[in-house]
Design a protein around this motif. Sequence first.
Motif, PDB file in Angstrom:
ATOM      1  N   ASP A 195     -36.115  -2.526 -19.012  1.00 41.27           N
ATOM      2  CA  ASP A 195     -36.756  -3.733 -19.550  1.00 41.27           C
ATOM      3  C   ASP A 195     -36.830  -4.824 -18.474  1.00 41.27           C
ATOM      4  O   ASP A 195     -37.847  -5.511 -18.342  1.00 41.27           O
ATOM      5  CB  ASP A 195     -35.974  -4.251 -20.757  1.00 41.27           C
ATOM      6  N   LEU A 196     -35.747  -4.960 -17.694  1.00 42.57           N
ATOM      7  CA  LEU A 196     -35.719  -5.978 -16.647  1.00 42.57           C
ATOM      8  C   LEU A 196     -36.759  -5.686 -15.570  1.00 42.57           C
ATOM      9  O   LEU A 196     -37.490  -6.595 -15.132  1.00 42.57           O
ATOM     10  CB  LEU A 196     -34.332  -6.043 -16.019  1.00 42.57           C
ATOM     11  N   VAL A 197     -36.854  -4.439 -15.115  1.00 48.70           N
ATOM     12  CA  VAL A 197     -37.823  -4.064 -14.092  1.00 48.70           C
ATOM     13  C   VAL A 197     -39.240  -4.352 -14.569  1.00 48.70           C
ATOM     14  O   VAL A 197     -40.084  -4.866 -13.804  1.00 48.70           O
ATOM     15  CB  VAL A 197     -37.655  -2.582 -13.713  1.00 48.70           C
ATOM     16  N   ARG A 198     -39.534  -4.053 -15.807  1.00 46.09           N
ATOM     17  CA  ARG A 198     -40.877  -4.319 -16.333  1.00 46.09           C
ATOM     18  C   ARG A 198     -41.167  -5.818 -16.356  1.00 46.09           C
ATOM     19  O   ARG A 198     -42.286  -6.252 -16.030  1.00 46.09           O
ATOM     20  CB  ARG A 198     -41.000  -3.719 -17.736  1.00 46.09           C
ATOM     21  N   ARG A 199     -40.163  -6.632 -16.706  1.00 42.30           N
ATOM     22  CA  ARG A 199     -40.366  -8.085 -16.707  1.00 42.30           C
ATOM     23  C   ARG A 199     -40.598  -8.609 -15.298  1.00 42.30           C
ATOM     24  O   ARG A 199     -41.461  -9.473 -15.070  1.00 42.30           O
ATOM     25  CB  ARG A 199     -39.153  -8.787 -17.336  1.00 42.30           C
ATOM     26  N   LEU A 200     -39.835  -8.087 -14.344  1.00 45.76           N
ATOM     27  CA  LEU A 200     -39.977  -8.562 -12.973  1.00 45.76           C
ATOM     28  C   LEU A 200     -41.291  -8.111 -12.343  1.00 45.76           C
ATOM     29  O   LEU A 200     -41.823  -8.792 -11.461  1.00 45.76           O
ATOM     30  CB  LEU A 200     -38.793  -8.088 -12.134  1.00 45.76           C
ATOM     31  N   ARG A 201     -41.796  -6.967 -12.760  1.00 39.82           N
ATOM     32  CA  ARG A 201     -43.120  -6.552 -12.264  1.00 39.82           C
ATOM     33  C   ARG A 201     -44.210  -7.463 -12.817  1.00 39.82           C
ATOM     34  O   ARG A 201     -45.189  -7.762 -12.128  1.00 39.82           O
ATOM     35  CB  ARG A 201     -43.389  -5.086 -12.643  1.00 39.82           C
ATOM     36  N   ALA A 202     -44.044  -7.901 -14.041  1.00 39.07           N
ATOM     37  CA  ALA A 202     -45.049  -8.776 -14.653  1.00 39.07           C
ATOM     38  C   ALA A 202     -44.924 -10.210 -14.141  1.00 39.07           C
ATOM     39  O   ALA A 202     -45.931 -10.893 -13.926  1.00 39.07           O
ATOM     40  CB  ALA A 202     -44.901  -8.751 -16.176  1.00 39.07           C
ATOM     41  N   GLU A 203     -43.667 -10.659 -13.966  1.00 42.66           N
ATOM     42  CA  GLU A 203     -43.417 -12.026 -13.506  1.00 42.66           C
ATOM     43  C   GLU A 203     -42.367 -11.991 -12.409  1.00 42.66           C
ATOM     44  O   GLU A 203     -41.192 -12.284 -12.639  1.00 42.66           O
ATOM     45  CB  GLU A 203     -42.939 -12.900 -14.674  1.00 42.66           C
ATOM     46  N   PRO A 204     -42.770 -11.647 -11.180  1.00 43.70           N
ATOM     47  CA  PRO A 204     -41.793 -11.496 -10.087  1.00 43.70           C
ATOM     48  C   PRO A 204     -41.151 -12.818  -9.698  1.00 43.70           C
ATOM     49  O   PRO A 204     -41.755 -13.888  -9.815  1.00 43.70           O
ATOM     50  CB  PRO A 204     -42.634 -10.922  -8.941  1.00 43.70           C
ATOM     51  N   GLY A 205     -39.894 -12.697  -9.218  1.00 43.99           N
ATOM     52  CA  GLY A 205     -39.180 -13.853  -8.708  1.00 43.99           C
ATOM     53  C   GLY A 205     -38.965 -13.718  -7.212  1.00 43.99           C
ATOM     54  O   GLY A 205     -39.710 -13.006  -6.521  1.00 43.99           O
ATOM     55  N   GLU A 206     -37.920 -14.386  -6.713  1.00 41.25           N
ATOM     56  CA  GLU A 206     -37.598 -14.346  -5.286  1.00 41.25           C
ATOM     57  C   GLU A 206     -36.459 -13.377  -4.986  1.00 41.25           C
ATOM     58  O   GLU A 206     -35.832 -13.465  -3.938  1.00 41.25           O
ATOM     59  CB  GLU A 206     -37.210 -15.753  -4.806  1.00 41.25           C
ATOM     60  N   ASP A 207     -36.201 -12.459  -5.885  1.00 38.33           N
ATOM     61  CA  ASP A 207     -35.045 -11.582  -5.806  1.00 38.33           C
ATOM     62  C   ASP A 207     -35.415 -10.223  -5.222  1.00 38.33           C
ATOM     63  O   ASP A 207     -36.592  -9.902  -5.005  1.00 38.33           O
ATOM     64  CB  ASP A 207     -34.435 -11.402  -7.202  1.00 38.33           C
ATOM     65  N   LEU A 208     -34.389  -9.405  -4.983  1.00 42.86           N
ATOM     66  CA  LEU A 208     -34.574  -8.100  -4.355  1.00 42.86           C
ATOM     67  C   LEU A 208     -35.367  -7.140  -5.231  1.00 42.86           C
ATOM     68  O   LEU A 208     -36.269  -6.437  -4.746  1.00 42.86           O
ATOM     69  CB  LEU A 208     -33.205  -7.493  -4.019  1.00 42.86           C
ATOM     70  N   LEU A 209     -35.066  -7.072  -6.521  1.00 42.03           N
ATOM     71  CA  LEU A 209     -35.789  -6.141  -7.390  1.00 42.03           C
ATOM     72  C   LEU A 209     -37.267  -6.515  -7.494  1.00 42.03           C
ATOM     73  O   LEU A 209     -38.131  -5.629  -7.540  1.00 42.03           O
ATOM     74  CB  LEU A 209     -35.152  -6.105  -8.781  1.00 42.03           C
ATOM     75  N   SER A 210     -37.576  -7.796  -7.520  1.00 39.13           N
ATOM     76  CA  SER A 210     -38.986  -8.219  -7.545  1.00 39.13           C
ATOM     77  C   SER A 210     -39.702  -7.758  -6.279  1.00 39.13           C
ATOM     78  O   SER A 210     -40.848  -7.282  -6.328  1.00 39.13           O
ATOM     79  CB  SER A 210     -39.089  -9.734  -7.678  1.00 39.13           C
ATOM     80  N   ALA A 211     -39.025  -7.889  -5.130  1.00 46.06           N
ATOM     81  CA  ALA A 211     -39.628  -7.448  -3.869  1.00 46.06           C
ATOM     82  C   ALA A 211     -39.854  -5.944  -3.871  1.00 46.06           C
ATOM     83  O   ALA A 211     -40.898  -5.457  -3.418  1.00 46.06           O
ATOM     84  CB  ALA A 211     -38.730  -7.851  -2.702  1.00 46.06           C
ATOM     85  N   LEU A 212     -38.878  -5.183  -4.373  1.00 52.22           N
ATOM     86  CA  LEU A 212     -39.022  -3.727  -4.412  1.00 52.22           C
ATOM     87  C   LEU A 212     -40.105  -3.307  -5.403  1.00 52.22           C
ATOM     88  O   LEU A 212     -40.765  -2.269  -5.215  1.00 52.22           O
ATOM     89  CB  LEU A 212     -37.692  -3.074  -4.802  1.00 52.22           C
ATOM     90  N   ALA A 213     -40.279  -4.083  -6.466  1.00 54.15           N
ATOM     91  CA  ALA A 213     -41.245  -3.726  -7.505  1.00 54.15           C
ATOM     92  C   ALA A 213     -42.678  -4.003  -7.096  1.00 54.15           C
ATOM     93  O   ALA A 213     -43.615  -3.504  -7.730  1.00 54.15           O
ATOM     94  CB  ALA A 213     -40.916  -4.478  -8.791  1.00 54.15           C
ATOM     95  N   ALA A 214     -42.862  -4.797  -6.041  1.00 52.77           N
ATOM     96  CA  ALA A 214     -44.228  -5.128  -5.597  1.00 52.77           C
ATOM     97  C   ALA A 214     -44.906  -3.885  -5.042  1.00 52.77           C
ATOM     98  O   ALA A 214     -44.314  -3.108  -4.308  1.00 52.77           O
ATOM     99  CB  ALA A 214     -44.175  -6.229  -4.546  1.00 52.77           C
ATOM    100  N   GLY A 215     -46.149  -3.685  -5.401  1.00 57.12           N
ATOM    101  CA  GLY A 215     -46.897  -2.532  -4.890  1.00 57.12           C
ATOM    102  C   GLY A 215     -46.510  -1.255  -5.621  1.00 57.12           C
ATOM    103  O   GLY A 215     -45.961  -1.277  -6.720  1.00 57.12           O
ATOM    104  N   ASP A 216     -46.820  -0.136  -4.961  1.00 57.61           N
ATOM    105  CA  ASP A 216     -46.595   1.158  -5.613  1.00 57.61           C
ATOM    106  C   ASP A 216     -45.669   2.056  -4.791  1.00 57.61           C
ATOM    107  O   ASP A 216     -45.744   3.274  -4.859  1.00 57.61           O
ATOM    108  CB  ASP A 216     -47.933   1.861  -5.860  1.00 57.61           C
ATOM    109  N   ARG A 217     -44.770   1.442  -3.997  1.00 59.15           N
ATOM    110  CA  ARG A 217     -43.858   2.247  -3.180  1.00 59.15           C
ATOM    111  C   ARG A 217     -42.858   3.009  -4.032  1.00 59.15           C
ATOM    112  O   ARG A 217     -42.383   4.081  -3.639  1.00 59.15           O
ATOM    113  CB  ARG A 217     -43.102   1.348  -2.196  1.00 59.15           C
TER     114      ARG A 217
END
Length: 395
Positions: A195-217
């Motif tokens: 649930d957290l990963v899905r939220r961060l993909r929709a509304e990214p922050g300045e955190d590590l998981l948001s950075a990793l979630a960017a794009g399709d890596r």
Amino acid sequence: MADVLPTTRHHPFDPPAGLAALGDRDTPHRLRFADGHEGWLVTSYALARAVLADPRFSARSELRHSPVRRPRADDLGPGGRTPPGFFIGMDPPEHTRFRRLLAGEFTVRRMDRLRPRIEAIVGERLDAMAAAGPPVDLVPEFALPVPSLVICELLGVPYADRDRFQRDSAALLRLDVTDEVATAAVRGLREYLRDLVRRLRAEPGEDLLSALAAGDRLTEDELVGIAFLLLVAGHETTANMLALGTFAALGEPDLLAAFRGSAEDVAAAVEELLRYLSIVHFGVSRTAKEDVELAGQRIRAGECVLAWLPAANRDPERFPDPDRPEPARAGAGHLAFGHGVHQCLGQQLARMELRIGFTALFARFPGLRLAVPAEEVPLRHDMGVYGVHRLPVTW
């Protein structure tokens, strides 16, 4: 053959008894693992380091066996399928792919940027301790919240959710729960992180998981696996080092003096505590992918070798008078963080938290002492990471 790994401790800071009965450190010893697998045990520093560095030994979860009985937690752990993103249970090149994505986030330079925030978090927890007044239990008041707050901010996990992830983390590390309880903990933590990963993909922050979630890596499952590993490892290990390390230091004047000394003194004392305590107390296992000659013994393909870190870090050939904590010891090279390609990714973060935490704790409360007799402090014999369940202190 040793039927089981010795686990009985006669002293809270020493490895389990039974090393003398195994004989020569310089050779692998036969060991029967908890599931009946007949593998090997190494207790010397040199052999443990050799096994952990040798690519002929695999870290894959499905090939490993546990030296102690552990509950089956869904597919997680020795003998289970390695979940996507759970790179600690992978070999190169799969492991290399994830490690490269993350390595740049855990460099010394990046950790230095976190120093002001870690200092602030430590100060806030010490203020809360002072306000609560003695006696307090150091585990929930200081040792657990400091690394939990740090890893939450780093990853982007709301600290308000700590009760949920700390409860599940503790359950999956327990050795005495049922398979059902452990599985429920794993699934609950995965659902929360998904649930957290899905939220961060929709509304990214300045955190590590948001950075990793960017794009399709990374796929969603891979992100969940990475978050699971970093969240659990990022607070459980450091929390137990802070609590158990405080317990040890309160009985060792030289350690206390080091923590009140220069930055170099503090750094050396932290390294010595890491060696001396070795909280990964059941060691690290690897499985031979092919027949391997090790110190005159033939390890056959498929046989598991346990590198028993508490024993390796007390090897007198590498650390003279190893059963005494000596803060001035040149302790670099200990195996508390492992060795080889799987050496702990977050070790620089852990070092910084420990250095800042111990320094501030003993400066703020110079009269800190146990509030109960030492023998009444409950030890984590029943957990996958060693430490104390509670540490009542006063000042």
